[in-house]
Write a protein that holds these residues in place. Structure first.
Motif, PDB file in Angstrom:
ATOM      1  N   ILE A  94      -3.606   4.652   6.501  1.00 51.28           N
ATOM      2  CA  ILE A  94      -4.515   4.651   5.265  1.00 51.28           C
ATOM      3  C   ILE A  94      -5.532   3.651   5.575  1.00 51.28           C
ATOM      4  N   ILE A  95      -6.778   3.881   5.937  1.00 52.54           N
ATOM      5  CA  ILE A  95      -7.956   2.997   6.152  1.00 52.54           C
ATOM      6  C   ILE A  95      -8.955   2.477   4.796  1.00 52.54           C
ATOM      7  N   ASN A  96      -8.873   3.499   3.739  1.00 47.06           N
ATOM      8  CA  ASN A  96      -9.449   2.953   2.562  1.00 47.06           C
ATOM      9  C   ASN A  96      -8.908   3.858   1.590  1.00 47.06           C
ATOM     10  N   ARG A  97      -8.920   3.014   0.303  1.00 42.69           N
ATOM     11  CA  ARG A  97      -8.355   3.790  -0.832  1.00 42.69           C
ATOM     12  C   ARG A  97      -9.190   3.330  -2.037  1.00 42.69           C
ATOM     13  N   SER A  98      -9.280   3.889  -3.157  1.00 38.01           N
ATOM     14  CA  SER A  98     -10.010   3.741  -4.378  1.00 38.01           C
ATOM     15  C   SER A  98      -9.392   4.509  -5.351  1.00 38.01           C
ATOM     16  N   PHE A 154      -7.347   8.077  -4.442  1.00 39.11           N
ATOM     17  CA  PHE A 154      -8.354   8.374  -3.379  1.00 39.11           C
ATOM     18  C   PHE A 154      -7.829   7.761  -2.339  1.00 39.11           C
ATOM     19  N   PHE A 155      -7.532   8.445  -0.995  1.00 38.16           N
ATOM     20  CA  PHE A 155      -7.111   7.801   0.324  1.00 38.16           C
ATOM     21  C   PHE A 155      -7.971   8.404   1.168  1.00 38.16           C
ATOM     22  N   LEU A 156      -8.424   7.778   2.331  1.00 41.54           N
ATOM     23  CA  LEU A 156      -8.894   7.961   3.553  1.00 41.54           C
ATOM     24  C   LEU A 156      -8.028   7.630   4.472  1.00 41.54           C
ATOM     25  N   TYR A 157      -7.412   8.524   5.071  1.00 39.90           N
ATOM     26  CA  TYR A 157      -6.418   8.611   6.178  1.00 39.90           C
ATOM     27  C   TYR A 157      -6.839   8.591   7.554  1.00 39.90           C
ATOM     28  N   ASP A 158      -6.555   7.841   8.515  1.00 41.51           N
ATOM     29  CA  ASP A 158      -6.683   7.922   9.901  1.00 41.51           C
ATOM     30  C   ASP A 158      -5.591   8.951  10.592  1.00 41.51           C
ATOM     31  N   LEU A 159      -6.048  10.045  11.041  1.00 40.26           N
ATOM     32  CA  LEU A 159      -4.926  10.974  11.425  1.00 40.26           C
ATOM     33  C   LEU A 159      -4.405  10.337  12.857  1.00 40.26           C
ATOM     34  N   MET A 185       0.929  -1.098  -0.299  1.00 43.13           N
ATOM     35  CA  MET A 185      -0.007   0.125   0.105  1.00 43.13           C
ATOM     36  C   MET A 185       0.816   1.258  -0.028  1.00 43.13           C
ATOM     37  N   PRO A 186       0.758   2.193  -0.785  1.00 41.34           N
ATOM     38  CA  PRO A 186       1.379   3.378  -0.766  1.00 41.34           C
ATOM     39  C   PRO A 186       1.307   4.360   0.468  1.00 41.34           C
ATOM     40  N   SER A 187       2.329   4.996   0.686  1.00 42.56           N
ATOM     41  CA  SER A 187       2.336   5.884   1.713  1.00 42.56           C
ATOM     42  C   SER A 187       2.055   7.340   1.312  1.00 42.56           C
ATOM     43  N   LEU A 188       1.583   8.033   2.259  1.00 39.92           N
ATOM     44  CA  LEU A 188       1.256   9.543   1.920  1.00 39.92           C
ATOM     45  C   LEU A 188       2.394  10.331   2.459  1.00 39.92           C
ATOM     46  N   PRO A 189       2.772  11.644   1.862  1.00 42.46           N
ATOM     47  CA  PRO A 189       3.901  12.397   2.138  1.00 42.46           C
ATOM     48  C   PRO A 189       3.647  12.764   3.546  1.00 42.46           C
ATOM     49  N   ALA A 190       4.662  12.483   4.380  1.00 44.74           N
ATOM     50  CA  ALA A 190       4.661  12.743   5.568  1.00 44.74           C
ATOM     51  C   ALA A 190       4.524  14.250   6.136  1.00 44.74           C
ATOM     52  N   GLN A 191       5.094  15.004   5.253  1.00 40.14           N
ATOM     53  CA  GLN A 191       5.191  16.658   5.213  1.00 40.14           C
ATOM     54  C   GLN A 191       3.601  17.134   5.101  1.00 40.14           C
ATOM     55  N   ARG A 192       2.982  16.613   4.373  1.00 39.41           N
ATOM     56  CA  ARG A 192       1.652  16.824   3.889  1.00 39.41           C
ATOM     57  C   ARG A 192       0.703  16.409   5.061  1.00 39.41           C
ATOM     58  N   ILE A 193       0.850  15.534   5.859  1.00 40.65           N
ATOM     59  CA  ILE A 193       0.129  15.057   7.053  1.00 40.65           C
ATOM     60  C   ILE A 193       0.544  15.911   8.116  1.00 40.65           C
ATOM     61  N   ALA A 194       1.748  16.169   8.483  1.00 33.37           N
ATOM     62  CA  ALA A 194       2.227  17.238   9.536  1.00 33.37           C
ATOM     63  C   ALA A 194       1.407  18.679   9.099  1.00 33.37           C
ATOM     64  N   ILE A 237      -6.646  13.151  -2.220  1.00 38.81           N
ATOM     65  CA  ILE A 237      -6.616  12.720  -3.788  1.00 38.81           C
ATOM     66  C   ILE A 237      -5.464  13.238  -4.388  1.00 38.81           C
ATOM     67  N   SER A 238      -4.790  12.191  -4.982  1.00 39.87           N
ATOM     68  CA  SER A 238      -3.553  12.506  -5.953  1.00 39.87           C
ATOM     69  C   SER A 238      -3.967  12.441  -7.228  1.00 39.87           C
TER      70      SER A 238
END
Length: 65
Positions: free
Chosen positions: A50-54, A40-45, A1-10, A29-30
């Motif tokens: 990532i709890i869902n992707r589509s 499309f990613f649903l992310y648990d902060l 599963m891909p990861s999201l950019p840590a800086q964007r999350i921070a 959404i990328s």
């Protein structure tokens, strides 16, 4: 599963602090990822996962007729 950019999350967590927004979930959404692939990613902060992707298909109407 891909990861999201840590800086964007921070940045998002910093933005959300003290505001009346959902502090638990975020939608990412990328559009750089090719159509038909997961972008499309649903992310648990709270848990950092990532709890869902589509795949996200953008349909553009054809007004040429």
């Amino acid at each position: 599963m891909p990861s999201l950019p840590a800086q964007r999350i921070a940045d998002l967590k910093t933005f959300l602090k003290g505001k009346d927004y959902n502090q638990d979930l975020a939608i990412f959404i990328s559009l750089k990822i090719h159509s038909g692939k997961y972008r499309f990613f649903l992310y648990d902060l709270k848990n950092g996962v990532i709890i869902n992707r589509s795949p996200l298909f953008l349909m553009v109407p054809d007004y040429s007729c």
